[in-house]
Design a protein around this motif. Structure first.
Motif, mmCIF file in Angstrom:
data_model
loop_
_atom_site.group_PDB
_atom_site.id
_atom_site.type_symbol
_atom_site.label_atom_id
_atom_site.label_comp_id
_atom_site.label_asym_id
_atom_site.label_seq_id
_atom_site.Cartn_x
_atom_site.Cartn_y
_atom_site.Cartn_z
ATOM 1 N N GLY A 8 0.816 -1.206 0.000
ATOM 2 C CA GLY A 8 0.000 0.000 0.000
ATOM 3 C C GLY A 8 0.853 1.260 0.000
ATOM 4 O O GLY A 8 0.531 2.245 -0.675
ATOM 5 N N LEU A 9 1.956 1.234 0.751
ATOM 6 C CA LEU A 9 2.858 2.392 0.781
ATOM 7 C C LEU A 9 3.516 2.626 -0.576
ATOM 8 O O LEU A 9 3.719 3.769 -0.990
ATOM 9 C CB LEU A 9 3.938 2.191 1.853
ATOM 10 N N ILE A 10 3.871 1.531 -1.261
ATOM 11 C CA ILE A 10 4.449 1.672 -2.600
ATOM 12 C C ILE A 10 3.457 2.361 -3.521
ATOM 13 O O ILE A 10 3.800 3.300 -4.257
ATOM 14 C CB ILE A 10 4.846 0.287 -3.160
ATOM 15 N N SER A 11 2.203 1.921 -3.457
ATOM 16 C CA SER A 11 1.172 2.562 -4.273
ATOM 17 C C SER A 11 0.918 3.997 -3.807
ATOM 18 O O SER A 11 0.612 4.874 -4.623
ATOM 19 C CB SER A 11 -0.125 1.756 -4.212
ATOM 20 N N PHE A 12 1.042 4.225 -2.497
ATOM 21 C CA PHE A 12 0.882 5.575 -1.946
ATOM 22 C C PHE A 12 1.864 6.540 -2.607
ATOM 23 O O PHE A 12 1.478 7.589 -3.123
ATOM 24 C CB PHE A 12 1.101 5.533 -0.430
ATOM 25 N N PHE A 13 3.152 6.186 -2.590
ATOM 26 C CA PHE A 13 4.168 7.074 -3.162
ATOM 27 C C PHE A 13 4.039 7.168 -4.686
ATOM 28 O O PHE A 13 4.234 8.242 -5.271
ATOM 29 C CB PHE A 13 5.566 6.584 -2.786
ATOM 30 N N THR A 14 3.711 6.044 -5.322
ATOM 31 C CA THR A 14 3.583 6.053 -6.778
ATOM 32 C C THR A 14 2.413 6.916 -7.218
ATOM 33 O O THR A 14 2.523 7.709 -8.162
ATOM 34 C CB THR A 14 3.407 4.620 -7.304
ATOM 35 N N ASP A 15 1.274 6.771 -6.534
ATOM 36 C CA ASP A 15 0.116 7.573 -6.917
ATOM 37 C C ASP A 15 0.283 9.038 -6.515
ATOM 38 O O ASP A 15 -0.284 9.922 -7.170
ATOM 39 C CB ASP A 15 -1.163 6.986 -6.313
ATOM 40 N N LEU A 16 1.037 9.282 -5.446
ATOM 41 C CA LEU A 16 1.367 10.665 -5.104
ATOM 42 C C LEU A 16 2.078 11.314 -6.289
ATOM 43 O O LEU A 16 1.753 12.431 -6.706
ATOM 44 C CB LEU A 16 2.263 10.679 -3.860
ATOM 45 N N SER A 17 3.052 10.579 -6.855
ATOM 46 C CA SER A 17 3.794 11.075 -8.004
ATOM 47 C C SER A 17 2.902 11.220 -9.233
ATOM 48 O O SER A 17 2.922 12.243 -9.926
ATOM 49 C CB SER A 17 4.947 10.109 -8.323
ATOM 50 N N THR A 18 2.088 10.190 -9.488
ATOM 51 C CA THR A 18 1.244 10.179 -10.683
ATOM 52 C C THR A 18 0.234 11.312 -10.679
ATOM 53 O O THR A 18 0.028 11.999 -11.688
ATOM 54 C CB THR A 18 0.507 8.837 -10.802
ATOM 55 N N GLU A 19 -0.410 11.546 -9.534
ATOM 56 C CA GLU A 19 -1.467 12.554 -9.478
ATOM 57 C C GLU A 19 -0.923 13.975 -9.392
ATOM 58 O O GLU A 19 -1.685 14.935 -9.508
ATOM 59 C CB GLU A 19 -2.405 12.265 -8.305
ATOM 60 N N MET A 20 0.377 14.113 -9.189
ATOM 61 C CA MET A 20 0.991 15.433 -9.337
ATOM 62 C C MET A 20 1.074 15.819 -10.815
ATOM 63 O O MET A 20 1.298 16.978 -11.153
ATOM 64 C CB MET A 20 2.398 15.445 -8.719
ATOM 65 N N VAL A 21 0.878 14.821 -11.682
ATOM 66 C CA VAL A 21 1.027 15.021 -13.115
ATOM 67 C C VAL A 21 -0.284 14.840 -13.879
ATOM 68 O O VAL A 21 -0.638 15.644 -14.737
ATOM 69 C CB VAL A 21 2.093 14.040 -13.673
ATOM 70 N N TYR A 22 -1.037 13.765 -13.543
ATOM 71 C CA TYR A 22 -2.169 13.363 -14.379
ATOM 72 C C TYR A 22 -3.202 14.467 -14.621
ATOM 73 O O TYR A 22 -3.627 14.667 -15.771
ATOM 74 C CB TYR A 22 -2.859 12.114 -13.799
ATOM 75 N N PRO A 23 -3.662 15.198 -13.595
ATOM 76 C CA PRO A 23 -4.674 16.230 -13.874
ATOM 77 C C PRO A 23 -4.167 17.334 -14.802
ATOM 78 O O PRO A 23 -4.971 18.070 -15.379
ATOM 79 C CB PRO A 23 -4.986 16.796 -12.476
ATOM 80 N N LEU A 24 -2.847 17.452 -14.924
ATOM 81 C CA LEU A 24 -2.280 18.496 -15.779
ATOM 82 C C LEU A 24 -2.237 18.102 -17.252
ATOM 83 O O LEU A 24 -2.196 18.966 -18.133
ATOM 84 C CB LEU A 24 -0.851 18.831 -15.331
#
Length: 384
Positions: A8-24
């Protein structure tokens, strides 16, 4: 439980990174490269569908070679390469290439990661395990959106997209470090005659076959989230506030994923999947009809409810009824079936939007979701 939390933590950090970009991305495509809504749909559809074709094969490799941790690691590493590709993209073709890298990574990692989660959970707590994983995943996404929101707000509307892409690499790298602490459950690998993975289709439970058909029908109406972003922009939200809407969605999903996962352990997967599809239909009707900012906020919150009801529960359902030696293949096949439908879904949405208006693709998606819910309710046997 330790493995579930770490994954879950791996997905936490990965999605933190992804969602800093995806909405843009859709905003970047439209603003920097003058992309049309149809082109945005094609880019997202191609990226998602190509990645999903890999998911079933990744699941097959997981079952055959039992290298779950290694496969998942390289799948998550692709998220880091994705950010590098965004930095060097000079046209919409470059953005497409970057999105393909990102989605291919998801295609590689999803099946082995889900098998790791399933193997770390007890038989009576499968829904809870996937709920915990989804909750941490969504918390990371919400935090990523909040960070990018604060940065963009502090910049007073003057910001450099590529600087934001660079910053998003930090949490992606942190997620990869977490793999050091994952313990992989080893199974004795029995050498079998090499055969194409699709020959195992005959071993699938009939109920799973039927569910995969329902998933395909449902996904034909479940177009890219890029259209939700564009619809919110049309309602009057600025680029900055559209990002905040996605934070609301992820927070709601994070809060409800574990309770819904536990509930599915008690009442059965079907009894949560059916109302989940009805919730999606209501949500898409909301996107079609919302004409004010408060209405759009409510719809994004409802989308978080739907996500919490469906995402972890359907994976638990597939993991439970899949043959033990084909668990990875079946989890991958589920993702592949959904992904194959995403290309036509996003293209159809773009065409409907362009030719008939912004509301029509959402009406279309709501209608298919109702069909999927009724099919499950009438023809799916038992309470699984």
């Amino acid at each position: 439980m330790r493995n579930i939390f770490l994954l879950g933590l791996i997905s936490f950090f990965t999605d933190l990174s992804t969602e800093m970009v995806y909405p843009l991305i859709p905003l970047y495509l439209v603003g920097a490269f003058s992309a049309t809504h149809v082109l945005v749909g094609i880019i997202e559809g191609i990226a998602e569908s190509l990645a999903s074709l890999l998911k079933v094969y990744s699941g097959y490799l997981t079952d055959r070679f039992q290298k779950k941790k290694l496969l998942a690691f390289w799948g998550y590493a692709a998220g880091l390469f994705y950010k590098f590709a965004l930095l060097f993209a000079g046209s919409w073709i470059g953005i497409l290439g970057a999105r393909v890298i990102d989605r291919l990574g998801k295609g590689i990692r999803t099946s082995p990661r889900d098998v790791l989660v399933a193997e770390s959970a007890g038989k009576d707590s499968m829904g809870k395990a996937f709920g915990i994983h989804k909750a941490l995943d969504m918390c990371g996404a919400a935090l990523g959106i909040l960070i990018i929101y604060l940065i963009m707000r502090g910049a007073g509307g003057v910001y450099n997209y590529k600087h934001l892409f660079t910053l998003s690499m930090i949490p992606a790298a942190l997620g990869l470090v977490m793999f050091i602490f994952i313990n992989e459950k080893k199974h004795e690998r029995i050498e079998k005659e090499k055969e194409p993975f699709w020959k195992n289709i005959n071993k699938i439970d009939n109920q799973l076959k039927f569910y995969l058909l329902v998933v395909f029908i449902f996904t034909l109406g479940n177009s890219s989230k890029a259209f939700m972003i564009l619809k919110a922009s049309d309602t009057g939200f600025s680029e900055l506030n559209v990002i905040l809407l996605f934070m609301i969605f992820h927070l709601v999903a994070a809060l409800l994923s574990v309770p819904f996962g536990k509930l599915s352990d008690k009442i059965g997967r079907k009894n949560l999947l059916v109302p989940g599809y009805f919730a999606f239909a209501l949500c898409y009707f909301g996107f079609a009809l919302a004409a004010s900012k408060p209405a759009m906020i409510a719809v994004f919150a409802l989308y978080g409810v739907y996500t919490a009801m469906i995402t972890g529960v359907e994976r638990a359902f597939v993991a439970e009824i899949a043959p033990p030696d084909l668990k990875g293949t079946m989890l991958g096949l589920h993702s592949t079936v959904a992904g194959i439908a995403l290309l036509p879904a996003s293209v159809i949405a773009g065409i409907l939007w362009t030719n008939f208006g912004a509301a029509v693709p959402f009406f279309f998606g709501a209608g298919l979701s109702l069909v999927a819910a009724l099919l499950l309710m009438i023809f799916m046997k038992g309470r699984n």
